[in-house]
Design an enzyme around this catalytic site. Structure first.
Site, PDB file in Angstrom:
ATOM      1  N   ARG A  44       0.826  -1.227   0.000  1.00 25.09           N
ATOM      2  CA  ARG A  44       0.000   0.000   0.000  1.00 25.09           C
ATOM      3  C   ARG A  44       0.850   1.264   0.000  1.00 25.09           C
ATOM      4  O   ARG A  44       0.482   2.251  -0.619  1.00 25.09           O
ATOM      5  CB  ARG A  44      -0.934  -0.001   1.201  1.00 25.09           C
ATOM      6  CG  ARG A  44      -1.948  -1.133   1.066  1.00 25.09           C
ATOM      7  CD  ARG A  44      -3.103  -0.929   1.982  1.00 25.09           C
ATOM      8  NE  ARG A  44      -3.945  -2.104   2.023  1.00 25.09           N
ATOM      9  CZ  ARG A  44      -4.911  -2.277   2.897  1.00 25.09           C
ATOM     10  NH1 ARG A  44      -5.137  -1.363   3.808  1.00 25.09           N
ATOM     11  NH2 ARG A  44      -5.644  -3.363   2.872  1.00 25.09           N
ATOM     12  N   ASP A 155     -16.309   7.495   9.759  1.00 22.73           N
ATOM     13  CA  ASP A 155     -15.143   6.651   9.496  1.00 22.73           C
ATOM     14  C   ASP A 155     -13.910   7.550   9.542  1.00 22.73           C
ATOM     15  O   ASP A 155     -14.005   8.770   9.365  1.00 22.73           O
ATOM     16  CB  ASP A 155     -15.247   5.968   8.118  1.00 22.73           C
ATOM     17  CG  ASP A 155     -14.329   4.751   7.997  1.00 22.73           C
ATOM     18  OD1 ASP A 155     -14.816   3.618   8.181  1.00 22.73           O
ATOM     19  OD2 ASP A 155     -13.116   4.942   7.736  1.00 22.73           O
TER      20      ASP A 155
END
Ligand code: SAM
Length: 282
Positions: A44, A155
């Site tokens: 990532r 979130d």
């Protein structure tokens, strides 16, 4: 082979750089990156190293130390956002059968109904909850949506909140939505499934870090906190559960993920009433 050279790839990720990334991520988000996550961290973040035209993880980690925006971006990229509509559908069945009737009555009497999807990812969970709350009867659901009912969906990661806010999903996701709700609260548009305006209107998205102070004062009728505590250490889970207990009046509900459980000082405050479903006691 040492751990530092264990990564086949264009950049080396040293033990020290991995440890720094893991420490920063834990401090900011509560997410624990154990050694088993090295490959995930590598893949990532290598994208970010490449995008910035850097020669390796060394200079990138130096940037993370000094630049709060770059640090936040790295941490958002390290969140795991996997979700789907009606995931762990026993929760929605319980909500529909046990919780919803009282909430509909409450709303129809002019009362306030508040639900919280506290790690909402890209919106599948709060929209599943919205559809369940509105019910399968479109006309009755549209009337209910006019009442004082709201779902807060939060979130940490802004990229998933952008998807959630748009309320448009690839058409193949429709298979996860029970027919009666799909008919009432979605429409097909080319290769997308679009969430109906009534279901979208009752959901508000905000970026919120569960570790930080919450700008929330009034209690909820139910909180969904599913499949995020698995990434946290035990003291973080305990603190979080105790804070949820403060925002749930006696008789209201907490839904957690399939591999999670209520631990720590909050234990006596929650009565288990179903598979990973808890009722706040007095
Ligand atoms: C695996 S998803 C779960 C989504 C949904 N609740 C479900 O069960 O399908 C976990 C979400 O938690 C979010 N998250 C991780 N750490 C967080 C934090 N400290 N505060 C708020 N959200 C966080 C991630 O961004 C991710 O979208």
């Amino acid at each position: 082979m040492t751990a530092a050279r264990a990564h086949v790839g264009e950049f080396a990720l040293s033990d020290a750089d991995f440890a720094t990334i893991a420490r920063m991520t834990h401090a900011h988000s509560g997410i624990m990156l154990t050694d088993g996550k090295r490959q995930m961290v590598y893949s990532r973040l290598a994208k970010q190293v490449r995008r910035r035209g850097m020669t390796g993880f060394g200079p990138y980690v130096e940037l993370l130390r000094n630049d709060a925006d770059a640090r936040r971006e790295a941490i958002f990229a390290l969140t795991t956002n996997h979700t789907r509509f009606f995931r762990e559908d026993h929760h929605f069945k319980h909500f529909s059968k046990v919780v919803r009737p009282g909430l509909v009555e409450q709303a129809e009497r002019g009362g306030r109904v508040r639900l919280w999807s506290s790690a909402s990812s890209s919106g599948e969970e709060p929209y599943s909850l919205a559809m369940t709350l509105l019910g399968e009867d479109q006309a009755a659901g549209a009337r209910l949506a006019q009442r004082d009912v709201a779902i807060l969906a939060t979130d940490l990661a802004p990229h998933v909140l952008a998807t959630a806010t748009a309320g448009r999903y690839p058409a193949e996701m429709a298979k996860d939505v029970p027919d009666r709700f799909r008919r009432a609260w979605t429409r097909a548009e080319r290769d997308e499934m679009v969430i109906a305006p009534e279901a979208r209107r009752i959901v508000s998205y905000r970026q919120l870090n569960l570790l930080e102070p919450w700008p929330i004062r009034r209690p909820f009728d139910a909180i969904f906190c599913r499949n995020v505590m698995i990434y946290f250490d035990e003291p973080t889970k305990e603190r979080l559960l105790a804070r949820f207990a403060e925002l749930l009046a006696p008789g209201s509900y907490l839904y957690i993920g399939h591999s999670e459980r209520v631990i720590g000082p909050a234990v006596p405050l929650f009565e288990p009433v179903g598979q990973t479903i808890y009722r706040r006691v007095a």
